[in-house]
Scaffold this motif. Structure first.
Motif, short mmCIF file in Angstrom:
data_model
loop_
_atom_site.label_atom_id
_atom_site.label_comp_id
_atom_site.label_asym_id
_atom_site.label_seq_id
_atom_site.Cartn_x
_atom_site.Cartn_y
_atom_site.Cartn_z
N VAL B 31 0.78 -1.13 0.05
CA VAL B 31 -0.11 0.04 0.03
C VAL B 31 0.74 1.29 0.12
CG1 VAL B 31 -2.03 1.06 0.98
CG2 VAL B 31 -1.72 -1.39 1.48
N LEU B 44 -2.98 -3.04 6.05
CA LEU B 44 -2.62 -4.04 5.24
C LEU B 44 -1.27 -4.76 5.69
CD1 LEU B 44 -3.22 -6.11 3.07
CD2 LEU B 44 -2.02 -4.71 1.42
N THR B 71 2.88 -15.93 -4.14
CA THR B 71 1.78 -16.56 -4.83
C THR B 71 0.61 -15.48 -5.05
OG1 THR B 71 1.09 -17.74 -3.15
CG2 THR B 71 2.34 -18.83 -4.74
N ARG B 72 0.23 -14.74 -3.91
CA ARG B 72 -0.61 -13.80 -3.93
C ARG B 72 -0.45 -12.26 -4.34
NH1 ARG B 72 -1.10 -17.62 -0.60
NH2 ARG B 72 -3.01 -18.48 0.11
N TYR B 73 0.85 -12.02 -4.33
CA TYR B 73 1.19 -10.65 -4.73
C TYR B 73 2.22 -10.74 -5.61
CZ TYR B 73 -1.81 -9.24 -0.46
OH TYR B 73 -2.93 -9.02 0.20
N PRO C 32 -0.40 -11.92 -9.77
CA PRO C 32 -0.17 -13.15 -10.07
C PRO C 32 -1.09 -14.25 -10.25
CG PRO C 32 0.71 -13.03 -8.02
CD PRO C 32 -0.18 -11.75 -8.43
N LEU C 33 -2.33 -13.91 -9.93
CA LEU C 33 -3.36 -15.03 -10.03
C LEU C 33 -3.94 -14.99 -11.36
CD1 LEU C 33 -5.22 -13.72 -6.52
CD2 LEU C 33 -3.70 -15.67 -6.78
N TYR C 98 -14.80 -5.94 2.23
CA TYR C 98 -13.36 -5.99 2.76
C TYR C 98 -13.04 -5.12 3.90
CZ TYR C 98 -8.15 -5.82 2.61
OH TYR C 98 -6.82 -5.82 3.05
N LYS C 99 -12.88 -5.72 5.02
CA LYS C 99 -12.47 -5.07 6.22
C LYS C 99 -13.37 -4.13 6.76
CE LYS C 99 -8.55 -5.37 7.86
NZ LYS C 99 -7.27 -5.61 8.23
N SER C 124 -12.26 -9.54 8.56
CA SER C 124 -10.72 -9.68 8.89
C SER C 124 -9.89 -9.33 7.80
CB SER C 124 -10.24 -11.08 9.44
OG SER C 124 -10.16 -12.09 8.35
N GLY C 125 -10.05 -9.45 6.64
CA GLY C 125 -9.43 -9.26 5.52
C GLY C 125 -8.56 -10.36 5.08
N ARG C 126 -8.68 -11.70 5.91
CA ARG C 126 -7.89 -12.77 5.32
C ARG C 126 -8.41 -13.23 3.88
NH1 ARG C 126 -5.81 -15.87 4.04
NH2 ARG C 126 -4.28 -17.62 4.67
N GLY C 128 -9.32 -11.54 1.47
CA GLY C 128 -8.51 -10.31 0.63
C GLY C 128 -7.18 -10.52 0.35
N ILE C 129 -6.60 -11.18 1.59
CA ILE C 129 -4.99 -11.46 1.36
C ILE C 129 -4.89 -12.57 0.31
CG2 ILE C 129 -3.20 -12.26 2.42
CD1 ILE C 129 -3.63 -11.11 4.87
N ASP C 130 -5.97 -13.72 0.45
CA ASP C 130 -5.51 -14.59 -0.77
C ASP C 130 -6.00 -14.17 -2.04
OD1 ASP C 130 -5.16 -16.69 1.10
OD2 ASP C 130 -7.28 -17.04 1.44
N GLY C 132 -4.76 -11.25 -3.06
CA GLY C 132 -3.72 -10.36 -3.29
C GLY C 132 -4.46 -8.85 -3.32
N VAL C 133 -5.33 -8.47 -2.43
CA VAL C 133 -5.93 -7.24 -2.51
C VAL C 133 -4.96 -6.33 -1.79
CG1 VAL C 133 -7.76 -5.82 -1.60
CG2 VAL C 133 -8.31 -8.18 -2.53
N TYR C 134 -4.73 -4.99 -2.45
CA TYR C 134 -4.02 -4.46 -1.52
C TYR C 134 -4.61 -2.87 -1.87
CZ TYR C 134 -1.80 -2.59 -6.03
OH TYR C 134 -1.38 -2.05 -7.23
#
Lengths: 660, 141, 177
Positions: B31, B44, B71-73, C32-33, C98-99, C124-126, C128-130, C132-134
Motif C-alpha cells: 500500500v 494491510l 503467490t498472492r502478490y 500473479p493470480l 473488505y474489512k 478480517s481481510g484474510r 482479501g489477502i488470498d 492479493g488485495v492491496y
C-alpha cells in the motif's frame, strides 16, 4: 498584487537567462568581446529577479495568502512561522523555485570569483549555466507555476505535510540542492572547455574548488537527510536505498570520483577525457534525480505529487542538456587519454582505480534504481530494495578502501612497492590485528562483518596517520612543519578519516543495533542491551497545530538513572495525520531511542525501544568529510590565483581559445 | 491510509524473533510504496505481519512464508528480487561493469606502460622492426 | 564511430526507457493470480449471517467480483458504473466486502443502491489477502470455470467497463465466436 509581481519577476529572470546564454555563447564563438561581456551583468540581474520571485512566494506564505493555490495546498494559519517559510520548498513548485534560485546564486558566485579566468572561458561557463537556467525557468513557468491564483480561495490552507514540519526539513533541501546545483559549475567549466577545445591542467585547477564545494554541500545534504529520516520517521532507520536517496547518492559518488580524478588532471595532466566525462555525469545525474523524483516513474516514500506533463517536460530537458553535452563530448573529447606517462605503481594509477570503482558503484546504484522501471516497460514487475544494494554495493567498497590507503601515500608518476611497504606495513599489521582481535572478541551473526569493516576503517586511519606523521616530523619544529603543508593535504587527511568514521558507524550500528517492541503501561519495565526502560507516565499535550500523547520513559543502567526520554504520538489536526516523535538520547558510542506506538486498550501502549551503537558516527564522519572539503577549497593555491591576474596557464588558454 | 493497531508479538525463542524481523525487513508493503512490512504503518502491512507471525509460530519455513506472499502478490513483495531470466541483468550488471572497468584500466595501463618504458616512439619502433626483419620479408612489404 | 560515443548511446537507451516508463503507473502491481483458479473461500453473506458465499458460487458463468468497503472513497466513484452494469445489462456482480463493519456496509448499500448478487463479508481481510488485495476497490473478471482472467485495480470507469471488461466478458461467455 505581490504574487503577480513574483510571477512577472520570474518571466524577467527568464529574459535575463536568455541574454546570459545567447550573447556570451555567440560572442565566444565569433570573438565578439562586447557580447561576451554581457554574461556577468545578465547573470547578476537574473539573480535579482530570482530573489524578487522567491521573496514574493515567501511573502505569500508569511501573510497566509490562500488565494495562491500553492500556498493553500501547503500551509495553514496555525502553522508556526518557521514552517510557513520552509513550506515554500515543501512541495514541487516551490522546491523548483529554490532550485533555480540556488542556480542563480552559484552563477553569481562564478561572476564574482572568475576575474582571473580568460574572458572567453567565463562567457562560455556563464552561457552554459544560462542555458540550464532557461530550461528550468521554462519548466516552472509552463508546468509548475507556484503563483497561480485560485478563483475561489479556501478560508484556510490544507497545511504542510506533518512529516515536513521539522527543523531538519528547514535546512536539508537547501543544503542538498546547493550540492546538486553546485555541480552545474563543474558542468559549465567542462562544456566551456570542450567548446573551446582546450582541456588542460588549468581547466582542472579552475574546476576543482567549485567541484569540491558542491561536493561539500551534497555531503552535508545527504547526511542531514539521513539524520532527519532517523529521528523523524520513528523507526530509527537512516538509509533505505529509496529512489530519492539514490538520486542524491549517485551524483555524490560521481562527484567523489570527479574530485579525485581532477586531482590527477590538475597535477599531472592525465585522464582529461575521463575527468570531463565525470564532470558531465555528476551534473547529469543531479538532473536525472530531479526527473526520477518529480515525474512519478518510480515509487518512493518521499516522491512529489506527480503529473505526466511535468515528466515529459523534464525528460525533454534532460534529453537536451545531457544528450547535447554527451554529443559534444563524443565530438570534441581529445583523442589521447594519456598526455604524460605514469607508472603502474603511482598515485595516478591509484586515483584512476579509485574513480573507476566509484563509478562502477554508481552504475550499480543506477541499475538497481531504474531496473523496476525497465522491467515495467517490458511488462513485468519487480522490487529492488536494500538487500540488492547492500550485496552489490558493499563488495565494491572493500577494494576502494584498500586502494585509498595506498593511493594517498603513493608518489606521482611512479613509486616503489618497497618504499610503500616500509611505511604502510604498520598500517597493514595494525588493521589486521584489530580485525582479528575484534573477530575473536565479538559474538553474534555480524561479528565477521564488523571485524572486516572496522579493520578496513583502521587501515584508512592508520595509513593516514602514518602519512601525517612522516610528513610532519621532518621539519625543525612541529608548528613550522605543519605550516609548510598545503591545506588541501590536511583536507584530504580529514576527509579520509571522516570516511573511516562513517564506515565504523555503519558496520557497528548495522550489526549490533537491537530493539524491542513491547506492550507497556505506566510503571512497566523492559530490558534492552543492559538498560532498563521504565514507562513512567503518559499524558496528553496540545501543540500549535496538533494534539499529542506523550510518554515519559526513564532509562536505568543498574541503579543509576541514565536519562528520561519523551516520545509523542501526534495527530496533526488539519490533515488528521498521525506522526511519531521519537525520544532520543544521543551519545558518542550509542543512541537510546524510543517511540510511542498505538494504544492497545487497558491503559497499555505499544512502545518500541531501540539501542543503536555508534550510529552518530555515520553523520560525524560526513561532517569530517565536509570539513576536509572546506579545508581543501581554502587552500592557498586557489586563493592565490585570484590575486595573480596573469596566471601563466590562463594566458596560454586565453591565447589558444581566442582563435576563431 | 488506514492506521494499524501495531500489536507487539510474543516470540518463544530469540531465533524465532530474529527470523520474524528478517522476514519483515525483506518483504515489501504494497500500500505504502517502498517501505518494508516492518516499517509500514498501513493496515494491510499489519495484516500481513500477522500472517507472517502466524505462519512462523505454526512452524512454517521462511521459504513457505515467502512463497505464500509471492503467490498472492507476485515477486513485487520481495525487496531482494529472485534470480530469474528477467533479473539476470540486474544481478550480473554490476559485475559486468566491474569487469569492463578492469579491462579498460588494464588496456590503458598497457598502453601507458608502452609509453613509459621504451625509449623509441611508435614510428621509430616500426622502422626498427622493418630494418631488423630478414630480407625475404622485407621484399614483401 | 569511436568509444566516446558510448556514454551518449547509453543515455539515449535510458531516455527511451524513461519515455515509455512515463506511460505506466508504478503503483499498479499486476496480480500473479491471472489465469489461476479463484482462491477457495467460504465467508458469511453480508446481509444474511445464516448463509454463506463461497468460491463455488462464482462458477457457471463469467462474473465480476468487486472488492469494496463503505470506508472506501473511490468505491463511491465506481458505484454508478457497477449499478448500470448489474441493473441495465443484467450482468452478475459479486461483492467482497473488505474489512468493514456489517452495519455500515449494509447502510451504504441501502443508501447508494446494491449492485451485487450477493456480497461476502470479509471482516478480517484474510480472504482479501488470498486474492492479493492491496487497495480497494479492486475488480476481478472470472470465467465460467472460476478462472481469474483479469484484475482491475482502482475504481472502474465507464471507459474501462466498455473498452476492456464488457468485451472480455462477451468473449468468455461465447468462446466459440
Amino acid at each position: 498584487m505581490i504574487p503577480e509581481l513574483g510571477h512577472f519577476a520570474l518571466i524577467m529572470a527568464l529574459c535575463m537567462a536568455l541574454v546570459q546564454a545567447v550573447f556570451p555563447l555567440a560572442g565566444a564563438a565569433r570573438g565578439n568581446v562586447a557580447w561576451m561581456s554581457l554574461a556577468r551583468p545578465a547573470a547578476r540581474v537574473q539573480l535579482v529577479f530570482l530573489l524578487i520571485t522567491f521573496s514574493a512566494l515567501v511573502h505569500a506564505f508569511i501573510v497566509n495568502d490562500f488565494s495562491v493555490a500553492y500556498v493553500a495546498r501547503n500551509s495553514n494559519t496555525m502553522l508556526p512561522l518557521i514552517y510557513r517559510i520552509s513550506a515554500v520548498w515543501g512541495a514541487h513548485e516551490g522546491s523548483l523555485l529554490l532550485w533555480i534560485l540556488i542556480l542563480g546564486l552559484w552563477t553569481f558566485a562564478v561572476t564574482v570569483f572568475s576575474h582571473h579566468l580568460p574572458e572567453q572561458f567565463v562567457a562560455r561557463v556563464l552561457g552554459v549555466m544560462g542555458l540550464v537556467s532557461i530550461g528550468f525557468l521554462l519548466f516552472i513557468l509552463l508546468t509548475s507555476n507556484p503563483f497561480i491564483r485560485d478563483a475561489f480561495p479556501p478560508p484556510d490552507g490544507a497545511d504542510l505535510n506533518p512529516l515536513l514540519q521539522d527543523l531538519g526539513l528547514v535546512i536539508h533541501p537547501p543544503m542538498l540542492y546547493t550540492g546538486y546545483v553546485g555541480f552545474s559549475v563543474a558542468f559549465g567549466f567542462a562544456i566551456a572547455a570542450l567548446l573551446g577545445g582546450k582541456l588542460d591542467m588549468a581547466w582542472a585547477r579552475w574546476s576543482r574548488p567549485w567541484t569540491v564545494m558542491a561536493w561539500v554541500f551534497l555531503t552535508l545534504g545527504i547526511a542531514l537527510g539521513s539524520w532527519w529520516a532517523y529521528y523523524e520517521l520513528g523507526w530509527g532507520g537512516w538509509w533505505f536505498w529509496d529512489p530519492v536517496e539514490n538520486a542524491s547518492f549517485m551524483p555524490w559518488l560521481t562527484g567523489t570520483a570527479l574530485i579525485h580524478s581532477l586531482a590527477a588532471t590538475e597535477k599531472r595532466g592525465v585522464f582529461k577525457n575521463w575527468t570531463v566525462l565525470l564532470a558531465i555525469c555528476a551534473f547529469s545525474l543531479s538532473l536525472l534525480g530531479t526527473f526520477l523524483v518529480r515525474s512519478g516513474v518510480l515509487t518512493s516514500v518521499h516522491a512529489f505529487a506527480n503529473d505526466p506533463a511535468r515528466g515529459v517536460f523534464i525528460l525533454a530537458l534532460l534529453g537536451v542538456v545531457i544528450g547535447g553535452s554527451l554529443a559534444l563530448y563524443a565530438w570534441r573529447a581529445p583523442g589521447t587519454f594519456i598526455s604524460s606517462s605514469y607508472g603502474l605503481f603511482s598515485r595516478e594509477m591509484f586515483l584512476l582505480v579509485n574513480s573507476t570503482l566509484l563509478t562502477v558503484a554508481m552504475g550499480a546504484v543506477l541499475l538497481g534504481t531504474i531496473y523496476p522501471l525497465i522491467i515495467e516497460t517490458l511488462g513485468g514487475k519487480v522490487s529492488v530494495g536494500a538487500p540488492y544494494f547492500n550485496s552489490v554495493f558493499i563488495p565494491l567498497m572493500v577494494p576502494l578502501v584498500i586502494v585509498l590507503g595506498c593511493g594517498a601515500w603513493a608518489r606521482w608518476k611512479s613509486d616503489a612497492w618497497d618504499r610503500q611497504w616500509q611505511h604502510l606495513r604498520f598500517a597493514v599489521f595494525g588493521s589486521l590485528i584489530i580485525g582479528v582481535l575484534l573477530a575473536a572478541m565479538l559474538d553474534g551473526a555480524g561479528a565477521l562483518r564488523t571485524a572486516l569493516g572496522v579493520a578496513l576503517a583502521s587501515w584508512i586511519i592508520l595509513s593516514t596517520g602514518i602519512l601525517f606523521y612522516t610528513r610532519t616530523r621532518s621539519g625543525p619544529d612541529l608548528l613550522t612543519t605543519l605550516k609548510t603543508h598545503p591545506r588541501s593535504f590536511y583536507g584530504m587527511c580529514l576527509a579520509h578519516v571522516g570516511f573511516a568514521i562513517t564506515i565504523i558507524g555503519l558496520v557497528i550500528t548495522s550489526n549490533y543495533s537491537t530493539d524491542l517492541h513491547k506492550r507497556m503501561k505506566p510503571g512497566a519495565r523492559a530490558e534492552l542491551a543492559g538498560y532498563t526502560f521504565e514507562l513512567t507516565d503518559i499524558h496528553t499535550i496540545t501543540g500549535p497545530n496538533y494534539d499529542a500523547t506523550e510518554a515519559a520513559i526513564r532509562v536505568w543502567r543498574g541503579a543509576k538513572i541514565v536519562t528520561e526520554l519523551h516520545t509523542q504520538k501526534r495527530i496533526y489536526r488539519v490533515r488528521d495525520m498521525p506522526m511519531t516523535e521519537a525520544g532520543i538520547r544521543p551519545g558518542l558510542t550509542r543512541d537510546l531511542y524510543v517511540s510511542l506506538g498505538e494504544p492497545l486498550g487497558n491503559g497499555e501502549w505499544s512502545v518500541r525501544l531501540y539501542y543503536k551503537p555508534f550510529v552518530r558516527w555515520l553523520w560525524l564522519g560526513a561532517l569530517f568529510m565536509a570539513c576536509g572539503g572546506v579545508l581543501a577549497v581554502t587552500d592557498r593555491r586557489y586563493r592565490q590565483i585570484r590575486l595573480q591576474a596573469t596566471d601563466p596557464q590562463s594566458v596560454i588558454v586565453a591565447g589558444a581559445t581566442a582563435k576563431p | 491510509m488506514l492506521q494499524a493497531a501495531d500489536v507487539p508479538f510474543e516470540f518463544s525463542t530469540p531465533e524465532q524473533e530474529q527470523r520474524y524481523k528478517d522476514l519483515a525487513e525483506q518483504l515489501r508493503c504494497l500500500v505504502c510504496q517502498n517501505q518494508s512490512l516492518a516499517d509500514s504503518h498501513a493496515e494491510l502491512a499489519q495484516d500481513l505481519r500477522n500472517e507472517v507471525y502466524r505462519m512462523l509460530v505454526q512452524g512454517q519455513s521462511d521459504k513457505e512464508i515467502i512463497d505464500f506472499l509471492v503467490t498472492r502478490y507476485g515477486d513485487f513483495v520481495l525487496f531482494k528480487p529472485p534470480l530469474k531470466s528477467g533479473t539476470a541483468l540486474l544481478w550480473a550488471g554490476p559485475f559486468l561493469m566491474l569487469i569492463g572497468a578492469i579491462l579498460i584500466v588494464f588496456r590503458l595501463t598497457r598502453k601507458n606502460a608502452r609509453l613509459v618504458s621504451p625509449e623509441l616512439s611508435n614510428h621509430d619502433q616500426q622502422r626498427l622492426d622493418t630494418l631488423l626483419k630478414p630480407p625475404a620479408d622485407r621484399k614483401r612489404i | 564511430m569511436n568509444r566516446y560515443f558510448i556514454p551518449l548511446i547509453v543515455f539515449i537507451v535510458l531516455i527511451a526507457f524513461f519515455r515509455i516508463g512515463l506511460n505506466y503507473d508504478p503503483r499498479l502491481v499486476p496480480s500473479p493470480l491471472i489465469d489461476k483458479p479463484v482462491p477457495v473461500f467460504t465467508l458469511p453473506n453480508l446481509r444474511d449471517t445464516a448463509t454463506t458465499m463461497s468460491s463455488a458460487d462464482l462458477r457457471g458463468q463469467a462474473v465480476l467480483l468487486n472488492v469494496w468497503a463503505s470506508w472506501c472513497v473511490e468505491c463511491r466513484n465506481e458505484h454508478p458504473v457497477l449499478m448500470e452494469f448489474s441493473q441495465n445489462l443484467k450482468m452478475p456482480v459479486y461483492g467482497l466486502n473488505y474489512k468493514d463493519t456489517r452495519e455500515e456496509a449494509i447502510q451504504w448499500l441501502d443508501h447508494y443502491g446494491d449492485p451485487y448478487v450477493q456480497s461476502a463479508f470479509d471482516q478480517s481481510g484474510r480472504v482479501g489477502i488470498d486474492f492479493g488485495v492491496y487497495g480497494v476497490p479492486e475488480t476481478f473478471v472470472l470465467d465460467r470455470n472460476g478462472i481469474i482472467r483479469y484484475k482491475h485495480i482502482g475504481p472502474i470507469t465507464q471507459k474501462t467497463m466498455e473498452d476492456i471488461i464488457l468485451p472480455l466478458l462477451n468473449k468468455l461467455d461465447h468462446p466459440a465466436t
